[in-house]
Design an enzyme around this catalytic site. Structure first.
Site, PDB file in Angstrom:
ATOM      1  CD  GLN A 293      -2.782   0.862   0.077  1.00  0.00           C
ATOM      2  OE1 GLN A 293      -3.330  -0.203   0.266  1.00  0.00           O
ATOM      3  NE2 GLN A 293      -3.640   1.589  -0.368  1.00  0.00           N
ATOM      4  CG  PHE A 294       2.082   3.396  -3.443  1.00  0.00           C
ATOM      5  CD1 PHE A 294       1.984   4.531  -4.480  1.00  0.00           C
ATOM      6  CD2 PHE A 294       1.382   2.261  -4.321  1.00  0.00           C
ATOM      7  CE1 PHE A 294       1.356   4.963  -5.651  1.00  0.00           C
ATOM      8  CE2 PHE A 294       0.358   2.651  -5.202  1.00  0.00           C
ATOM      9  CZ  PHE A 294       0.290   4.144  -6.202  1.00  0.00           C
ATOM     10  CB  THR A 295      -1.622   5.259  -1.111  1.00  0.00           C
ATOM     11  OG1 THR A 295      -2.406   3.989  -0.223  1.00  0.00           O
ATOM     12  CG2 THR A 295      -1.903   4.957  -2.854  1.00  0.00           C
TER      13      THR A 295
END
Length: 156
Positions: free
Chosen positions: A79-81
């Protein structure tokens, strides 16, 4: 490294119509973000803390049991966000997120490392568009930051 964990009563991850990860019953969904400068130590600190975190209810209704105590499953999703910056404008940037060439090996390492606590671990596909479905239990949602875990313990 950031982990957003949610206590769940089941969930699954679907990629291109195929179920790639599933938890039946009690467990945790872990959304995992990797930042510039993160190392295997960050992954280990988070995995150790998550596996031992007492957020499941005991027979008295008190949060006193860990995911391993209840025999729960774990789903890990990249989950890079989690590292979104929203200070300027209305479109977030993700410049604090590690490049995929760095993030993916650390994501994979986290998955393998947390398996030392339970073999009931499944995961999404790094970099893929995923449909994540869960039944949130509680809801209980906790953010953990490896930088916080590295710091000195504060007395109250």
């Amino acid at each position: 490294m950031l982990a957003m964990i949610q206590r769940i009563n089941g969930g699954k991850v679907v990629v291109e119509g195929e179920c790639v990860a599933q938890c039946r019953g009690k467990g945790l969904l872990i959304l995992l973000g990797v930042a510039h400068g993160d190392t295997r130590t960050d992954a280990e600190l988070l995995a150790d803390k998550i596996a031992k975190l007492r957020i499941f209810s005991d027979e008295n209704g008190k949060m006193n049991l860990s995911v391993t105590d209840v025999g729960g499953g774990i789903i890990v999703v990249s989950q890079f966000t989690l590292y979104a910056s929203y200070r300027k404008g209305n479109r977030p940037d993700f410049l604090s997120s590690a490049h995929p060439s760095v993030a993916e090996p650390l994501y994979e390492y986290f998955i393998e490392y947390i398996k030392k606590y339970t073999d009931n671990v499944s995961h999404g596909v790094f970099g893929a568009h995923m449909e994540v479905s869960i039944t949130n239990d509680g809801p209980v949602t906790i953010q953990l930051d490896s930088e916080v875990l590295k710091g000195p313990k504060k007395s109250v």
